[in-house]
Design a protein around this motif. Structure first.
Motif, PDB file in Angstrom:
ATOM      1  N   GLU A  32      -9.456 -12.872  -0.616  1.00  0.00           N
ATOM      2  CA  GLU A  32      -8.158 -13.161   0.013  1.00  0.00           C
ATOM      3  C   GLU A  32      -7.069 -12.268  -0.581  1.00  0.00           C
ATOM      4  N   ALA A  33      -7.078 -12.102  -1.889  1.00  0.00           N
ATOM      5  CA  ALA A  33      -6.109 -11.217  -2.543  1.00  0.00           C
ATOM      6  C   ALA A  33      -6.349  -9.766  -2.138  1.00  0.00           C
ATOM      7  N   ALA A  34      -7.617  -9.369  -2.041  1.00  0.00           N
ATOM      8  CA  ALA A  34      -7.956  -8.002  -1.627  1.00  0.00           C
ATOM      9  C   ALA A  34      -7.485  -7.744  -0.201  1.00  0.00           C
ATOM     10  N   ARG A  35      -7.621  -8.750   0.664  1.00  0.00           N
ATOM     11  CA  ARG A  35      -7.182  -8.630   2.063  1.00  0.00           C
ATOM     12  C   ARG A  35      -5.669  -8.440   2.115  1.00  0.00           C
ATOM     13  N   ALA A  36      -4.922  -9.241   1.356  1.00  0.00           N
ATOM     14  CA  ALA A  36      -3.457  -9.129   1.326  1.00  0.00           C
ATOM     15  C   ALA A  36      -3.047  -7.761   0.776  1.00  0.00           C
ATOM     16  N   LYS A  37      -3.734  -7.300  -0.266  1.00  0.00           N
ATOM     17  CA  LYS A  37      -3.426  -5.986  -0.844  1.00  0.00           C
ATOM     18  C   LYS A  37      -3.722  -4.874   0.159  1.00  0.00           C
ATOM     19  N   MET A  38      -4.828  -4.998   0.916  1.00  0.00           N
ATOM     20  CA  MET A  38      -5.165  -4.003   1.935  1.00  0.00           C
ATOM     21  C   MET A  38      -4.041  -3.902   2.963  1.00  0.00           C
ATOM     22  N   VAL A  39      -3.544  -5.048   3.408  1.00  0.00           N
ATOM     23  CA  VAL A  39      -2.473  -5.055   4.406  1.00  0.00           C
ATOM     24  C   VAL A  39      -1.203  -4.425   3.821  1.00  0.00           C
ATOM     25  N   VAL A  97      -2.113  -0.843   5.432  1.00  0.00           N
ATOM     26  CA  VAL A  97      -1.713  -1.046   6.826  1.00  0.00           C
ATOM     27  C   VAL A  97      -0.196  -0.928   7.003  1.00  0.00           C
ATOM     28  N   ARG A  98       0.566  -1.683   6.245  1.00  0.00           N
ATOM     29  CA  ARG A  98       2.028  -1.639   6.378  1.00  0.00           C
ATOM     30  C   ARG A  98       2.602  -0.266   6.049  1.00  0.00           C
ATOM     31  N   THR A  99       1.974   0.454   5.146  1.00  0.00           N
ATOM     32  CA  THR A  99       2.497   1.758   4.723  1.00  0.00           C
ATOM     33  C   THR A  99       2.327   2.845   5.776  1.00  0.00           C
ATOM     34  N   THR A 100       1.618   2.537   6.851  1.00  0.00           N
ATOM     35  CA  THR A 100       1.430   3.523   7.926  1.00  0.00           C
ATOM     36  C   THR A 100       2.186   3.097   9.187  1.00  0.00           C
ATOM     37  N   ASP A 101       3.291   2.406   8.977  1.00  0.00           N
ATOM     38  CA  ASP A 101       4.196   1.997  10.059  1.00  0.00           C
ATOM     39  C   ASP A 101       3.587   1.004  11.045  1.00  0.00           C
ATOM     40  N   THR A 107       3.836  -2.433  12.220  1.00  0.00           N
ATOM     41  CA  THR A 107       4.848  -3.486  12.097  1.00  0.00           C
ATOM     42  C   THR A 107       4.603  -4.658  13.045  1.00  0.00           C
ATOM     43  N   SER A 108       3.620  -4.546  13.895  1.00  0.00           N
ATOM     44  CA  SER A 108       3.320  -5.601  14.858  1.00  0.00           C
ATOM     45  C   SER A 108       2.906  -6.875  14.123  1.00  0.00           C
ATOM     46  N   HIS A 109       3.657  -7.938  14.370  1.00  0.00           N
ATOM     47  CA  HIS A 109       3.368  -9.213  13.720  1.00  0.00           C
ATOM     48  C   HIS A 109       1.948  -9.689  14.044  1.00  0.00           C
ATOM     49  N   SER A 110       1.532  -9.545  15.290  1.00  0.00           N
ATOM     50  CA  SER A 110       0.203 -10.021  15.676  1.00  0.00           C
ATOM     51  C   SER A 110      -0.900  -9.204  15.004  1.00  0.00           C
ATOM     52  N   VAL A 111      -0.710  -7.904  14.871  1.00  0.00           N
ATOM     53  CA  VAL A 111      -1.717  -7.062  14.211  1.00  0.00           C
ATOM     54  C   VAL A 111      -1.785  -7.406  12.718  1.00  0.00           C
ATOM     55  N   LEU A 112      -0.634  -7.525  12.080  1.00  0.00           N
ATOM     56  CA  LEU A 112      -0.604  -7.869  10.652  1.00  0.00           C
ATOM     57  C   LEU A 112      -1.233  -9.234  10.407  1.00  0.00           C
ATOM     58  N   THR A 113      -0.911 -10.197  11.268  1.00  0.00           N
ATOM     59  CA  THR A 113      -1.493 -11.537  11.137  1.00  0.00           C
ATOM     60  C   THR A 113      -3.008 -11.488  11.278  1.00  0.00           C
ATOM     61  N   ALA A 114      -3.503 -10.714  12.234  1.00  0.00           N
ATOM     62  CA  ALA A 114      -4.947 -10.600  12.433  1.00  0.00           C
ATOM     63  C   ALA A 114      -5.614 -10.014  11.195  1.00  0.00           C
ATOM     64  N   PHE A 115      -5.050  -8.953  10.641  1.00  0.00           N
ATOM     65  CA  PHE A 115      -5.645  -8.328   9.461  1.00  0.00           C
ATOM     66  C   PHE A 115      -5.582  -9.241   8.239  1.00  0.00           C
ATOM     67  N   LEU A 116      -4.554 -10.071   8.152  1.00  0.00           N
ATOM     68  CA  LEU A 116      -4.455 -11.023   7.043  1.00  0.00           C
ATOM     69  C   LEU A 116      -5.385 -12.219   7.223  1.00  0.00           C
ATOM     70  N   THR A 117      -5.768 -12.500   8.453  1.00  0.00           N
ATOM     71  CA  THR A 117      -6.555 -13.686   8.769  1.00  0.00           C
ATOM     72  C   THR A 117      -8.058 -13.441   8.768  1.00  0.00           C
ATOM     73  N   VAL A 118      -8.503 -12.341   9.344  1.00  0.00           N
ATOM     74  CA  VAL A 118      -9.942 -12.090   9.524  1.00  0.00           C
ATOM     75  C   VAL A 118     -10.558 -11.565   8.222  1.00  0.00           C
TER      76      VAL A 118
END
Length: 104
Positions: free
Chosen positions: A5-12, A16-20, A22-33
């Protein structure tokens, strides 16, 4: 034991966020799956690296298959701008990780 879970949050946050993305749904999906659930057992510790992850080795006449790196995948999903009202057909879904992201 790795804290996935921590690795997933760090990945995001770092990939992910560092490459612009910003879509809430995309970020949520990457944090969830849980990405680690979609790779072979031997690759689970590599699930969150900033690189493609091999999901099946090359065999005679067949190339190796990979789970796409998180950042470019997130950018593709953001650019697709898929909504809950859209129907999506994923071709060549490999492990189903992208399908899982699309389902969120």
């Amino acid at each position: 034991m790795m804290d996935f879970e921590a690795a997933r949050a760090k990945m995001v946050d770092t990939q992910v966020r560092t490459t612009d993305v910003t879509s809430h749904s995309v970020l949520t999906a990457f944090l969830t799956v849980p990405r680690e659930a979609f790779v072979p057992e031997k690759a689970k510790l590599l699930a969150y690296i900033d690189n493609d992850v091999e999901i099946s080795a090359a065999a005679p006449g067949k190339p190796a298959r990979f789970l796409m790196e998180a950042s470019p995948l997130a950018k593709l999903l953001q650019l697709a701008a898929i909504t809950k009202d859209d129907f999506v057909l994923e071709v060549g879904c490999g492990t189903g990780y992208t399908s899982a992201l699309l389902s969120i």
